[in-house]
Write a protein that holds these residues in place. Structure first.
Motif, PDB file in Angstrom:
ATOM      1  N   ALA A   1     -12.454 -28.436   9.677  1.00 30.47           N
ATOM      2  CA  ALA A   1     -11.690 -29.344  10.549  1.00 30.47           C
ATOM      3  C   ALA A   1     -11.391 -30.670   9.855  1.00 30.47           C
ATOM      4  O   ALA A   1     -10.333 -31.269  10.079  1.00 30.47           O
ATOM      5  CB  ALA A   1     -12.451 -29.591  11.849  1.00 30.47           C
ATOM      6  N   LEU A   2     -12.313 -31.140   9.010  1.00 31.51           N
ATOM      7  CA  LEU A   2     -12.162 -32.452   8.388  1.00 31.51           C
ATOM      8  C   LEU A   2     -11.534 -32.336   7.006  1.00 31.51           C
ATOM      9  O   LEU A   2     -11.932 -31.498   6.191  1.00 31.51           O
ATOM     10  CB  LEU A   2     -13.523 -33.141   8.265  1.00 31.51           C
ATOM     11  N   HIS A   3     -10.572 -33.225   6.751  1.00 32.27           N
ATOM     12  CA  HIS A   3      -9.913 -33.320   5.448  1.00 32.27           C
ATOM     13  C   HIS A   3      -9.931 -34.787   5.031  1.00 32.27           C
ATOM     14  O   HIS A   3      -9.488 -35.649   5.791  1.00 32.27           O
ATOM     15  CB  HIS A   3      -8.472 -32.824   5.533  1.00 32.27           C
ATOM     16  N   VAL A   4     -10.454 -35.068   3.841  1.00 33.34           N
ATOM     17  CA  VAL A   4     -10.520 -36.454   3.381  1.00 33.34           C
ATOM     18  C   VAL A   4      -9.904 -36.562   1.995  1.00 33.34           C
ATOM     19  O   VAL A   4      -9.852 -35.588   1.233  1.00 33.34           O
ATOM     20  CB  VAL A   4     -11.970 -36.989   3.340  1.00 33.34           C
ATOM     21  N   GLU A   5      -9.420 -37.754   1.686  1.00 31.30           N
ATOM     22  CA  GLU A   5      -8.959 -38.056   0.334  1.00 31.30           C
ATOM     23  C   GLU A   5      -9.602 -39.347  -0.111  1.00 31.30           C
ATOM     24  O   GLU A   5      -9.563 -40.350   0.603  1.00 31.30           O
ATOM     25  CB  GLU A   5      -7.437 -38.179   0.260  1.00 31.30           C
ATOM     26  N   ARG A   6     -10.171 -39.299  -1.313  1.00 29.36           N
ATOM     27  CA  ARG A   6     -10.860 -40.457  -1.877  1.00 29.36           C
ATOM     28  C   ARG A   6     -10.027 -41.093  -2.982  1.00 29.36           C
ATOM     29  O   ARG A   6      -9.409 -40.405  -3.786  1.00 29.36           O
ATOM     30  CB  ARG A   6     -12.218 -40.035  -2.437  1.00 29.36           C
ATOM     31  N   PHE A   7     -10.060 -42.430  -3.009  1.00 32.55           N
ATOM     32  CA  PHE A   7      -9.429 -43.163  -4.100  1.00 32.55           C
ATOM     33  C   PHE A   7     -10.429 -43.437  -5.218  1.00 32.55           C
ATOM     34  O   PHE A   7     -10.050 -43.821  -6.322  1.00 32.55           O
ATOM     35  CB  PHE A   7      -8.866 -44.493  -3.603  1.00 32.55           C
ATOM     36  N   ALA A   8     -11.698 -43.265  -4.944  1.00 35.71           N
ATOM     37  CA  ALA A   8     -12.749 -43.469  -5.938  1.00 35.71           C
ATOM     38  C   ALA A   8     -13.727 -42.315  -5.831  1.00 35.71           C
ATOM     39  O   ALA A   8     -13.882 -41.727  -4.754  1.00 35.71           O
ATOM     40  CB  ALA A   8     -13.465 -44.805  -5.708  1.00 35.71           C
TER      41      ALA A   8
ATOM     42  N   THR B   1      -9.234 -26.021 -13.248  1.00 35.37           N
ATOM     43  CA  THR B   1      -9.289 -24.890 -14.166  1.00 35.37           C
ATOM     44  C   THR B   1      -9.875 -23.675 -13.464  1.00 35.37           C
ATOM     45  O   THR B   1     -10.924 -23.782 -12.822  1.00 35.37           O
ATOM     46  CB  THR B   1     -10.154 -25.241 -15.394  1.00 35.37           C
ATOM     47  N   PRO B   2      -9.236 -22.502 -13.574  1.00 35.34           N
ATOM     48  CA  PRO B   2      -9.798 -21.286 -12.968  1.00 35.34           C
ATOM     49  C   PRO B   2     -11.122 -20.888 -13.616  1.00 35.34           C
ATOM     50  O   PRO B   2     -11.286 -20.967 -14.835  1.00 35.34           O
ATOM     51  CB  PRO B   2      -8.722 -20.234 -13.219  1.00 35.34           C
ATOM     52  N   VAL B   3     -12.060 -20.453 -12.767  1.00 31.25           N
ATOM     53  CA  VAL B   3     -13.370 -19.990 -13.218  1.00 31.25           C
ATOM     54  C   VAL B   3     -13.399 -18.470 -13.119  1.00 31.25           C
ATOM     55  O   VAL B   3     -13.162 -17.902 -12.045  1.00 31.25           O
ATOM     56  CB  VAL B   3     -14.497 -20.593 -12.356  1.00 31.25           C
ATOM     57  N   LEU B   4     -13.696 -17.804 -14.233  1.00 32.66           N
ATOM     58  CA  LEU B   4     -13.716 -16.341 -14.269  1.00 32.66           C
ATOM     59  C   LEU B   4     -15.111 -15.772 -14.090  1.00 32.66           C
ATOM     60  O   LEU B   4     -15.265 -14.651 -13.599  1.00 32.66           O
ATOM     61  CB  LEU B   4     -13.114 -15.850 -15.591  1.00 32.66           C
ATOM     62  N   ALA B   5     -16.137 -16.517 -14.482  1.00 29.66           N
ATOM     63  CA  ALA B   5     -17.522 -16.057 -14.338  1.00 29.66           C
ATOM     64  C   ALA B   5     -18.448 -17.252 -14.434  1.00 29.66           C
ATOM     65  O   ALA B   5     -18.106 -18.283 -15.021  1.00 29.66           O
ATOM     66  CB  ALA B   5     -17.869 -15.017 -15.410  1.00 29.66           C
ATOM     67  N   GLY B   6     -19.648 -17.100 -13.860  1.00 29.08           N
ATOM     68  CA  GLY B   6     -20.623 -18.179 -13.849  1.00 29.08           C
ATOM     69  C   GLY B   6     -20.571 -18.958 -12.547  1.00 29.08           C
ATOM     70  O   GLY B   6     -19.643 -18.813 -11.749  1.00 29.08           O
ATOM     71  N   VAL B   7     -21.589 -19.785 -12.346  1.00 33.26           N
ATOM     72  CA  VAL B   7     -21.705 -20.578 -11.126  1.00 33.26           C
ATOM     73  C   VAL B   7     -21.491 -22.045 -11.466  1.00 33.26           C
ATOM     74  O   VAL B   7     -22.076 -22.566 -12.422  1.00 33.26           O
ATOM     75  CB  VAL B   7     -23.088 -20.387 -10.472  1.00 33.26           C
ATOM     76  N   VAL B   8     -20.664 -22.716 -10.671  1.00 35.32           N
ATOM     77  CA  VAL B   8     -20.279 -24.100 -10.949  1.00 35.32           C
ATOM     78  C   VAL B   8     -21.153 -25.080 -10.169  1.00 35.32           C
ATOM     79  O   VAL B   8     -21.459 -24.867  -8.995  1.00 35.32           O
ATOM     80  CB  VAL B   8     -18.796 -24.333 -10.572  1.00 35.32           C
ATOM     81  N   ASP B   9     -21.537 -26.143 -10.838  1.00 35.47           N
ATOM     82  CA  ASP B   9     -22.155 -27.306 -10.182  1.00 35.47           C
ATOM     83  C   ASP B   9     -21.023 -28.293  -9.913  1.00 35.47           C
ATOM     84  O   ASP B   9     -20.657 -29.088 -10.761  1.00 35.47           O
ATOM     85  CB  ASP B   9     -23.212 -27.916 -11.111  1.00 35.47           C
ATOM     86  N   HIS B  10     -20.450 -28.214  -8.712  1.00 34.77           N
ATOM     87  CA  HIS B  10     -19.280 -29.033  -8.380  1.00 34.77           C
ATOM     88  C   HIS B  10     -19.672 -30.488  -8.183  1.00 34.77           C
ATOM     89  O   HIS B  10     -20.534 -30.809  -7.360  1.00 34.77           O
ATOM     90  CB  HIS B  10     -18.615 -28.504  -7.116  1.00 34.77           C
ATOM     91  N   ARG B  11     -18.998 -31.378  -8.908  1.00 37.06           N
ATOM     92  CA  ARG B  11     -19.280 -32.809  -8.806  1.00 37.06           C
ATOM     93  C   ARG B  11     -18.001 -33.619  -8.551  1.00 37.06           C
ATOM     94  O   ARG B  11     -17.992 -34.830  -8.740  1.00 37.06           O
ATOM     95  CB  ARG B  11     -19.981 -33.302 -10.073  1.00 37.06           C
ATOM     96  N   ASP B  12     -16.968 -32.933  -8.118  1.00 40.66           N
ATOM     97  CA  ASP B  12     -15.691 -33.598  -7.855  1.00 40.66           C
ATOM     98  C   ASP B  12     -15.688 -34.194  -6.452  1.00 40.66           C
ATOM     99  O   ASP B  12     -16.631 -34.020  -5.672  1.00 40.66           O
ATOM    100  CB  ASP B  12     -14.544 -32.598  -7.983  1.00 40.66           C
ATOM    101  N   SER B  13     -14.605 -34.901  -6.134  1.00 42.09           N
ATOM    102  CA  SER B  13     -14.432 -35.497  -4.808  1.00 42.09           C
ATOM    103  C   SER B  13     -13.255 -34.869  -4.074  1.00 42.09           C
ATOM    104  O   SER B  13     -12.663 -35.487  -3.185  1.00 42.09           O
ATOM    105  CB  SER B  13     -14.206 -37.011  -4.931  1.00 42.09           C
ATOM    106  N   LEU B  14     -12.912 -33.628  -4.423  1.00 43.76           N
ATOM    107  CA  LEU B  14     -11.720 -32.988  -3.882  1.00 43.76           C
ATOM    108  C   LEU B  14     -11.988 -31.721  -3.090  1.00 43.76           C
ATOM    109  O   LEU B  14     -11.465 -31.558  -1.987  1.00 43.76           O
ATOM    110  CB  LEU B  14     -10.755 -32.656  -5.036  1.00 43.76           C
ATOM    111  N   LEU B  15     -12.780 -30.808  -3.632  1.00 50.13           N
ATOM    112  CA  LEU B  15     -12.944 -29.505  -3.003  1.00 50.13           C
ATOM    113  C   LEU B  15     -13.731 -29.588  -1.701  1.00 50.13           C
ATOM    114  O   LEU B  15     -14.693 -30.342  -1.583  1.00 50.13           O
ATOM    115  CB  LEU B  15     -13.655 -28.545  -3.966  1.00 50.13           C
ATOM    116  N   THR B  16     -13.321 -28.776  -0.741  1.00 48.37           N
ATOM    117  CA  THR B  16     -14.052 -28.656   0.520  1.00 48.37           C
ATOM    118  C   THR B  16     -15.241 -27.712   0.316  1.00 48.37           C
ATOM    119  O   THR B  16     -15.284 -26.959  -0.676  1.00 48.37           O
ATOM    120  CB  THR B  16     -13.145 -28.085   1.606  1.00 48.37           C
ATOM    121  N   PRO B  17     -16.212 -27.718   1.219  1.00 47.39           N
ATOM    122  CA  PRO B  17     -17.342 -26.782   1.087  1.00 47.39           C
ATOM    123  C   PRO B  17     -16.913 -25.317   0.943  1.00 47.39           C
ATOM    124  O   PRO B  17     -17.455 -24.609   0.078  1.00 47.39           O
ATOM    125  CB  PRO B  17     -18.147 -27.033   2.361  1.00 47.39           C
ATOM    126  N   PRO B  18     -15.954 -24.807   1.727  1.00 50.34           N
ATOM    127  CA  PRO B  18     -15.533 -23.419   1.506  1.00 50.34           C
ATOM    128  C   PRO B  18     -14.900 -23.198   0.138  1.00 50.34           C
ATOM    129  O   PRO B  18     -15.104 -22.145  -0.480  1.00 50.34           O
ATOM    130  CB  PRO B  18     -14.513 -23.177   2.634  1.00 50.34           C
TER     131      PRO B  18
END
Length: 306
Positions: free
Chosen positions: A203-210, A265-282
């Motif tokens: 339901a929530l969508h946010v955009e960060r400038f920092a 960048t597309p990920v083909l294998a492996g597990v990512v430690d996401h540290r960005d401010s863009l992607l939603t939990p899903p």
């Protein structure tokens, strides 16, 4: 894409805020965009900064941005205010959109300060059932009040007059048919995220400038570049982006702090430690993409489509 644009109009929209109209010097049509999109400006001196498009998506002859001069920023907004006058040309890249307006029966928009810029085209595209809560230090500092007019769906919160928005009232009752969009300073975003914790997922969508503050271990790991046929080691003190560049692989990038989305960048294998401010939990759970300027591997190895 990269395009050379000319500043065709510059006006002061509020205290410390200028609005620029950008057009192709030849008069050609500009690429299409949708509400929530932003562009990169390659400023004099080499800095690259991202600004939300806040004009009319149907106007193919000009892009409009609003820029707040940040005295304590990294210098990009100061360059815009000092150098980008009418007639000056600047290189732009994009548009890109990681803050797209999703279909919903109803919308709640919450903006703080210059965070109003990506929201403006959204309220035009949202249909009839929406409300906007827009806060700022004072009316003098709040841009686009003339555009918003006296619409009863808009509630203004000049802090020196009425204080901050009452988020408990605005977001206190979760609604399954409602999308919430918020853009503004980090304290506002964090407060909205807290209130929306009990809302339906997505339901929530946010955009960060920092960038948001993200910690975690930073050990070494391997990255296989499937297209290039190379395998590189990413040490604890370097990003995936930097190591890939050092290996001679060209990757588009801009902010290098996980806020603009350029280096996705597309990920083909492996597990990512996401540290960005863009992607939603899903989107993070899908584990099929990452922003290599900040995100790392959660295991010993990643395979990327590079």
């Amino acid at each position: 894409m990269s395009i050379r644009l000319r500043v065709t109009r510059r006006v002061a929209a509020a205290e410390g805020v200028v609005v620029l109209d950008l057009a192709d010097p030849s008069g050609a049509e500009l690429p299409r965009w949708a509400p929530g999109a932003h562009v990169d400006l390659c400023l004099p001196g080499g800095a690259v900064r991202q600004y939300s498009l806040c004009g009319d998506p149907g106007d193919r002859r000009r892009w409009r941005i609003g820029v707040l001069r940040e005295p304590d920023g990294r210098g990009g907004s100061a360059q815009v205010h000092a150098a980008l006058h009418e007639g000056v040309e600047v290189e732009a890249r994009g548009p890109r959109n990681h803050f797209a307006l999703v279909p919903a029966r109803r919308y709640v928009f919450i903006a703080g300060g210059i965070g109003i810029t990506p929201i403006l085209p959204m309220i035009t595209a949202a249909g009839a059932d929406w409300e906007l809560h827009y806060g700022g230090r004072s009316r003098r500092s709040m841009a686009f009040l003339d555009v918003l007019g006296a619409d009863p769906r808009v509630t203004l919160y000049p802090r020196d007059e009425v204080g901050r928005p009452d988020l408990d009232r605005i977001l206190g009752t979760p609604r399954a048919d409602t999308a919430v969009y918020c853009c503004g300073p980090e304290p506002l975003l964090a407060a909205v995220e807290q209130r929306c914790a009990s809302w339906p997922a997505g339901a929530l969508h946010v955009e960060r400038f920092a960038p948001r503050e993200v910690g975690g271990p930073a050990g070494a790991f391997e990255v296989e570049l499937a297209v290039s046929g190379l395998t590189v080691t990413v040490p604890a003190d370097k990003s995936v982006l930097r190591v890939v560049e050092e290996a001679g692989i060209g990757v588009l990038s801009s902010c290098r702090e996980g806020t603009c989305g350029t280096c996705e960048t597309p990920v083909l294998a492996g597990v990512v430690d996401h540290r960005d401010s863009l992607l939603t939990p899903p989107e993070r759970a899908a584990n099929d993409t990452m922003f290599i300027c900040v995100s790392r591997a959660a295991g010993p190895r990643l395979v990327l489509e590079l």
